[in-house]
Design an enzyme around this catalytic site. Structure first.
Site, PDB file in Angstrom:
ATOM      1  N   CYS A   1       0.820  -1.209   0.000  1.00  0.00           N
ATOM      2  CA  CYS A   1       0.000   0.000   0.000  1.00  0.00           C
ATOM      3  C   CYS A   1       0.854   1.260   0.000  1.00  0.00           C
ATOM      4  CB  CYS A   1      -0.944   0.010   1.195  1.00  0.00           C
ATOM      5  SG  CYS A   1      -0.115  -0.057   2.804  1.00  0.00           S
TER       6      CYS A   1
ATOM      7  N   GLY B   1     -12.587  -6.532   4.468  1.00  0.00           N
ATOM      8  CA  GLY B   1     -11.443  -7.306   3.969  1.00  0.00           C
ATOM      9  C   GLY B   1     -10.971  -8.276   5.031  1.00  0.00           C
TER      10      GLY B   1
ATOM     11  N   SER C   1       9.854   3.317   6.075  1.00  0.00           N
ATOM     12  CA  SER C   1       8.417   3.122   6.203  1.00  0.00           C
ATOM     13  C   SER C   1       7.721   4.402   6.640  1.00  0.00           C
ATOM     14  CB  SER C   1       8.112   2.013   7.220  1.00  0.00           C
ATOM     15  OG  SER C   1       8.617   0.776   6.770  1.00  0.00           O
TER      16      SER C   1
ATOM     17  N   MET D   1      -3.948  -7.684   6.066  1.00  0.00           N
ATOM     18  CA  MET D   1      -4.161  -6.358   6.628  1.00  0.00           C
ATOM     19  C   MET D   1      -5.467  -6.297   7.410  1.00  0.00           C
ATOM     20  SD  MET D   1      -2.752  -3.335   6.863  1.00  0.00           S
ATOM     21  CE  MET D   1      -1.721  -2.904   5.449  1.00  0.00           C
TER      22      MET D   1
ATOM     23  N   GLY E   1      -8.088 -10.317   4.577  1.00  0.00           N
ATOM     24  CA  GLY E   1      -6.725 -10.727   4.292  1.00  0.00           C
ATOM     25  C   GLY E   1      -5.802 -10.408   5.450  1.00  0.00           C
TER      26      GLY E   1
ATOM     27  N   GLN F   1       6.304  -8.398   4.115  1.00  0.00           N
ATOM     28  CA  GLN F   1       6.020  -8.070   2.717  1.00  0.00           C
ATOM     29  C   GLN F   1       7.235  -8.342   1.833  1.00  0.00           C
ATOM     30  OE1 GLN F   1       4.842  -4.071   3.643  1.00  0.00           O
ATOM     31  NE2 GLN F   1       2.661  -4.560   3.626  1.00  0.00           N
TER      32      GLN F   1
END
Length: 463
Positions: free
Chosen positions: A50, A190, A109, A194, A192, A120
């Site tokens: 993202c 969602g 980050s 995240m 998933g 990730q």
């Protein structure tokens, strides 16, 4: 081969550009295959989250590799390179190693020190390994990067800066809701990775009741059961929205899930005295349509807004310590890389010596046909032994010297002294068009790219 990083992140690009460049999981293998099919790209790893889209590549030439990577990114984005070139940053050789290690350590980050980027990177590496697009150089780079990231978290307090983007987003949400999330009903869109992280974080912050919705209802049910939440079908999104104060949207959409129509219908059902409906959009591409931010009674926290609010991180001391770890690890990796680079030259030198010995033994056999087989074998062993002893110390020493800064000069000197033919990385005949498209300059977040046929990169770059 040299390392090249080409990417865009929240630091250099708005969400709209990241959406263009983002690569969905279904397209990852195809995009990796397209990268390594390019003439200057031998290996590739692709990171698409993202907050960033980055290509790590082993290339045979800087300008050629840059052009190849940008061409594939343009194809993926469905736009000419000039449309996003000004948002890209480029790192080459040692700067590429430094960037990848900084990313792994959490220094690059949005939330400094967040550990999610390690997972990730691991996923991106495993995907490239499965697609057979990571070779010896990127295998070593990614394995070391993951080790550096773990070391940074184990040896410093960088984790105190922030555990995840979700944590930071919910901190911002709390500021909009009188400073406390306890007792605030929340919806996660969602199921998933995240979405699971969001639900876990909401649960720890005592928000509730909690609700989960997802296109795949079975997955939503399993996630909800893990945290004592309710699961609702995606068809019930509007009524679910109307009963909550917080919405975390974290799907992988091809188009926004929370459109103006959906949110407006939810607001019509919602009690306006509840305060604002806070929508956290943690997805790229976006889950929340941009126009939703203009609706009364709605607060949208997306990647762009978080980047602006979190520009000044609090963990300066810890970040500095991690920076020292990264610097030491970069030098260690470059030392290994320089030693690996001299190996073909040493092999060529030993090959030349073997060729000379073989030719001389052949001539000896012609001049002294009276030698028995045993005599010829003894002479061959003796000559080979002498040559190997003569070469041993110089080759050991050149490997040691090559590992030091500037060590590539020793390999070059060996090639010159012994007229060795060692395959070299190729240059390019012209700078690719993408370098010249934006204002006539190399607008990649680096210094001007010279329009030459050399293989040397520009200096500078995003940090």
């Amino acid at each position: 081969m040299k390392l090249l990083v080409v990417g865009a992140s929240y630091r250099t690009a708005p969400v709209a550009t990241l959406e263009q460049l983002a690569v969905a999981p279904a397209d990852l293998t195809r995009t990796l295959d397209r990268l390594v099919a390019q003439p200057y790209v031998a290996e590739a790893v692709l990171v698409s989250t993202c907050n960033r889209v980055e290509v790590y590549a082993a290339v045979s030439g800087f300008h050629g590799g840059l052009g190849d990577v940008c061409a594939v990114l343009a194809e993926q984005a469905g736009a000419p390179p000039a449309a996003f070139a000004s948002h890209l940053y480029v790192h080459y050789d040692s700067a590429a190693v430094d960037h990848v290690f900084r990313v792994a350590a959490g220094l690059d980050s949005m939330v400094v020190g967040e550990a999610q980027i390690l997972g990730q990177l691991r996923d991106a590496y495993h995907w490239a390994s499965g697609a057979d697009t990571a070779g010896r150089l990127l295998h070593e780079l990614m394995q070391q990067a993951l080790r550096v990231g773990k070391r940074a978290h184990a040896e410093t307090g960088i984790d105190r800066a922030g555990q995840s983007v979700v944590t930071a987003a919910l901190d911002l949400t709390a500021e909009l809701l009188d400073g406390d999330l306890a007792g605030r009903p929340a919806l996660v869109v969602g199921a998933g990775a995240m979405g699971a992280l969001s639900l876990a974080t909401l649960s720890r912050r005592a928000a509730g009741p909690l609700t989960v919705t997802n296109r795949g209802a079975e997955r939503a049910v399993r996630l909800a059961e893990s945290y004592g939440a309710n699961a609702v079908p995606i068809a019930g999104l509007v009524p679910a929205l109307s009963t909550v104060d917080i919405v975390v949207a974290a799907t992988a959409p091809t188009e926004p899930v929370l459109t103006v129509d959906v949110v407006t219908r939810a607001l019509d059902r919602r009690d306006p005295d509840r305060g604002p409906l806070v929508l956290l959009d943690l997805a790229v591409p976006r889950d929340v349509a941009p126009e939703v931010a203009g609706l009364p009674g709605v607060e949208v926290i997306d990647i762009d807004r978080m980047a602006a609010l979190l520009a000044d991180g609090p963990a300066a001391a810890d970040a500095a310590e991690v920076g020292r770890i990264v610097a030491a690890e970069v030098e260690a990796f470059l030392s290994w890389l320089r030693g690996a680079d001299v190996a073909p030259t040493v092999a060529a030198l030993r090959g030349r010596a073997d060729d000379v010995v073989t030719a001389e033994l052949r001539r000896l056999a012609q001049r002294r046909p009276d030698f028995s087989d045993d005599q010829r074998a003894e002479v061959a062993r003796t000559v080979h032994r002498v040559v190997q002893r003569l070469l041993h110390q110089p080759t050991v020493k050149v490997r040691q010297l090559a590992a030091e800064p500037g060590g590539d000069q020793y390999a070059a000197l060996l090639r010159e002294l012994f007229d060795l033919e060692v395959p070299q990385t190729s240059g390019v005949d012209a700078v690719p068009d993408v370098v010249q498209t934006v204002d006539g300059r190399g607008s990649f977040g680096v210094a001007d790219v010279p329009a030459t046929d050399t293989d040397q990169p520009p200096t500078g770059g995003e940090r």
